[in-house]
Scaffold this active site. Structure first.
Site, PDB file in Angstrom:
ATOM      1  N   LYS A  15     -12.646  98.490  -0.804  1.00 53.29           N
ATOM      2  CA  LYS A  15     -12.851  99.001   0.314  1.00 53.29           C
ATOM      3  C   LYS A  15     -12.212 100.209   0.839  1.00 53.29           C
ATOM      4  O   LYS A  15     -11.232 100.373  -0.389  1.00 53.29           O
ATOM      5  CB  LYS A  15     -12.119  97.824   1.498  1.00 53.29           C
TER       6      LYS A  15
ATOM      7  N   PRO B 163     -10.618 100.572  -9.768  1.00 48.24           N
ATOM      8  CA  PRO B 163      -9.223 100.764 -10.180  1.00 48.24           C
ATOM      9  C   PRO B 163      -7.847  99.765  -9.384  1.00 48.24           C
ATOM     10  O   PRO B 163      -8.345  99.750  -8.503  1.00 48.24           O
ATOM     11  CB  PRO B 163      -9.089 102.573 -10.037  1.00 48.24           C
ATOM     12  N   VAL B 164      -6.970  99.831 -10.390  1.00 50.25           N
ATOM     13  CA  VAL B 164      -5.881  98.954 -10.049  1.00 50.25           C
ATOM     14  C   VAL B 164      -4.874  99.899  -9.364  1.00 50.25           C
ATOM     15  O   VAL B 164      -4.703 101.144  -9.489  1.00 50.25           O
ATOM     16  CB  VAL B 164      -5.424  98.565 -11.382  1.00 50.25           C
TER      17      VAL B 164
ATOM     18  N   GLY C  77      -5.301 101.995  -3.710  1.00 45.56           N
ATOM     19  CA  GLY C  77      -5.663 101.937  -2.351  1.00 45.56           C
ATOM     20  C   GLY C  77      -7.058 101.435  -1.929  1.00 45.56           C
ATOM     21  O   GLY C  77      -7.456 101.583  -0.764  1.00 45.56           O
TER      22      GLY C  77
ATOM     23  N   ALA D 182      -7.873  98.100  -2.809  1.00 42.73           N
ATOM     24  CA  ALA D 182      -7.972  96.653  -2.394  1.00 42.73           C
ATOM     25  C   ALA D 182      -8.606  95.848  -3.551  1.00 42.73           C
ATOM     26  O   ALA D 182      -9.021  94.849  -3.359  1.00 42.73           O
ATOM     27  CB  ALA D 182      -8.314  96.267  -1.335  1.00 42.73           C
ATOM     28  N   GLY D 183      -8.475  96.483  -4.863  1.00 44.42           N
ATOM     29  CA  GLY D 183      -9.030  95.746  -5.957  1.00 44.42           C
ATOM     30  C   GLY D 183      -8.597  94.376  -6.159  1.00 44.42           C
ATOM     31  O   GLY D 183      -9.404  93.239  -6.440  1.00 44.42           O
TER      32      GLY D 183
ATOM     33  N   SER E 293      -7.163  92.389  -4.103  1.00 40.86           N
ATOM     34  CA  SER E 293      -7.473  91.370  -2.818  1.00 40.86           C
ATOM     35  C   SER E 293      -8.797  91.095  -3.094  1.00 40.86           C
ATOM     36  O   SER E 293      -9.287  90.026  -2.700  1.00 40.86           O
ATOM     37  CB  SER E 293      -7.325  92.281  -1.727  1.00 40.86           C
ATOM     38  N   ALA E 294      -9.804  92.017  -3.584  1.00 44.95           N
ATOM     39  CA  ALA E 294     -11.091  91.867  -3.809  1.00 44.95           C
ATOM     40  C   ALA E 294     -11.344  90.668  -4.857  1.00 44.95           C
ATOM     41  O   ALA E 294     -12.174  89.838  -4.752  1.00 44.95           O
ATOM     42  CB  ALA E 294     -11.849  92.934  -4.152  1.00 44.95           C
TER      43      ALA E 294
ATOM     44  N   ASP F 141      -5.311  92.050   2.943  1.00 47.18           N
ATOM     45  CA  ASP F 141      -6.646  92.457   2.609  1.00 47.18           C
ATOM     46  C   ASP F 141      -7.982  91.505   2.118  1.00 47.18           C
ATOM     47  O   ASP F 141      -8.999  92.037   1.971  1.00 47.18           O
ATOM     48  CB  ASP F 141      -6.811  93.680   1.907  1.00 47.18           C
TER      49      ASP F 141
HETATM   50  O1  C5P Z   1      -0.076  91.565   2.205  1.00 55.23           O
HETATM   51  P1  C5P Z   1      -0.023  92.224   0.735  1.00 55.23           P
HETATM   52  O2  C5P Z   1       0.642  91.357  -0.354  1.00 55.23           O
HETATM   53  O3  C5P Z   1      -1.467  92.888   0.348  1.00 55.23           O
HETATM   54  O4  C5P Z   1       0.895  93.377   1.034  1.00 55.23           O
HETATM   55  C1  C5P Z   1       1.566  94.018   0.236  1.00 55.23           C
HETATM   56  C2  C5P Z   1       2.828  95.016   0.714  1.00 55.23           C
HETATM   57  O5  C5P Z   1       2.432  95.987   1.508  1.00 55.23           O
HETATM   58  C3  C5P Z   1       3.690  94.106   1.698  1.00 55.23           C
HETATM   59  O6  C5P Z   1       4.680  93.164   0.839  1.00 55.23           O
HETATM   60  C4  C5P Z   1       4.347  95.035   2.558  1.00 55.23           C
HETATM   61  O7  C5P Z   1       5.227  95.584   2.023  1.00 55.23           O
HETATM   62  C5  C5P Z   1       3.214  96.081   2.891  1.00 55.23           C
HETATM   63  N1  C5P Z   1       2.397  95.861   4.028  1.00 55.23           N
HETATM   64  C6  C5P Z   1       2.952  96.093   5.270  1.00 55.23           C
HETATM   65  N2  C5P Z   1       2.189  95.926   6.404  1.00 55.23           N
HETATM   66  C7  C5P Z   1       0.845  95.286   6.330  1.00 55.23           C
HETATM   67  C8  C5P Z   1       0.318  95.176   5.151  1.00 55.23           C
HETATM   68  C9  C5P Z   1       1.084  95.255   3.920  1.00 55.23           C
HETATM   69  O8  C5P Z   1       4.125  96.366   5.366  1.00 55.23           O
HETATM   70  N3  C5P Z   1       0.387  95.159   7.519  1.00 55.23           N
END
Ligand code: C5P
Length: 306
Positions: free
Chosen positions: A11, A100-101, A104, A106-107, A109-110, A142
């Protein structure tokens, strides 16, 4: 059934508006997610115990233990199915990476979303898309969008989704993949530092972007791209400034950092322009490599059942 393979897209965020930091450490968002044609493929097979193996782009940087987001998704789905009286077995998850890891895109999450869809099929659990979206939201912010795909507005942490109604326009993008990675929590923390004591305004959906998407005109979409994390990402990865400027000088209709970066995204008027842009960005030497993608594309989809 002995195996199920699922294809899942990367994404980009066409808008990423970041509100104040919440007491739980997350930030309230309004974002416009857009799924693009760069795919990982995830295969699940019954196994003696849960495990994961990763091949392809950046495979050595993906955790192959319980921290792996796909394995966490498997565990979350198993818990939900067990609540309904089922008893699904253990699985091995094979991830073929092209996304790519820590880029940015969302690999991770995908891959988690793909694992949910694949296990739901393998175990014949019959969970609805709505239930899978709820489970996805517990795995990561994501993950739900990677199930849904296409273009959608995300609110809350990004997990509350509303599909964006838009004409069937295909947008052509060039991704400039960086020689390095950024950690999402570190980019959010850098944004908090930049903001200091100033309380951030609540995030608002960009009406100009939504109207541009409804018009289907790439030029209007290009001039409405925005990302509140961009400044923070550039502060942690200064070469991105040069990458963004180069893409715009070389004719992109719009440019921004994707999510928490460090991938930069450029919009082109059509497929031919995207090819020209990709060649010239590559030639300018301002990134590790380039990829041409288009969007929107569907979310996690079963491609093979063995
Ligand atoms: O939800 P996820 O584990 O992908 O988020 C990774 C990190 O990104 C969270 O621990 C947080 O530090 C940051 N984040 C945030 N606000 C969001 C999504 C992510 O601060 N809405």
């Amino acid at each position: 059934m002995t195996s199920v393979s699922v294809r899942v897209p990367a994404k980009i965020n066409l808008q990423l508006a970041v509100g104040p930091r919440r007491p739980d450490g997350y930030h309230d968002l309004v974002t416009v997610f857009h799924a693009v044609s760069l795919f990982d493929e995830v295969t699940v097979e019954p196994a003696g115990r849960d495990g994961v193996s990763v091949t392809g782009e950046g495979a050595d940087r993906v955790p192959a233990n319980g921290d792996n987001l796909a394995l966490r998704a498997v565990a979350a789905l198993r818990a939900a199915v067990r609540d309904r009286g089922g008893g699904p077995g253990r699985v091995h998850v094979s991830i073929a990476k092209r996304i790519p890891v820590a880029a940015g895109l969302a690999g991770g999450s995908a891959d988690a979303a793909a694992a949910l869809v694949a296990c739901n099929e393998l175990w014949e659990s019959g969970l609805t898309q709505q239930r899978l979206l709820e489970i996805a939201a517990t795995v990561g912010s994501d993950v739900a969008f990677a199930l849904l795909g296409s273009t959608a507005v995300g609110r809350g942490r990004g997990e509350q989704l509303t599909p964006a109604l838009a004409p069937a326009t295909r947008y052509h993008w060039v991704l400039a993949l960086a020689d390095g990675q950024l950690s999402t929590p570190e980019v959010y923390a850098a944004l908090d530092r930049i903001r200091g004591d100033q309380e951030a305004a609540p995030p608002v959906l960009d009406a100009a972007l939504m109207s541009a998407l409804r018009s289907g005109q790439a030029r209007l979409v290009g001039s409405s791209l925005s990302n509140d994390l961009q400044q923070a990402a550039v502060s942690l990865f200064p070469p991105l400034r040069k990458t963004l400027t180069a893409g715009l000088e070389l004719g992109a209709l719009g440019a921004l950092v994707s999510g928490s970066g460090p991938t930069c995204v450029f919009l082109a008027a059509n497929a031919e322009r995207a090819l020209e842009l990709a060649v010239s960005i590559s030639g300018a030497g301002v990134c590790r490599s380039v990829a041409r993608v288009s969007g929107p594309v569907p979310g996690a989809t079963v491609v093979r059942v063995g």
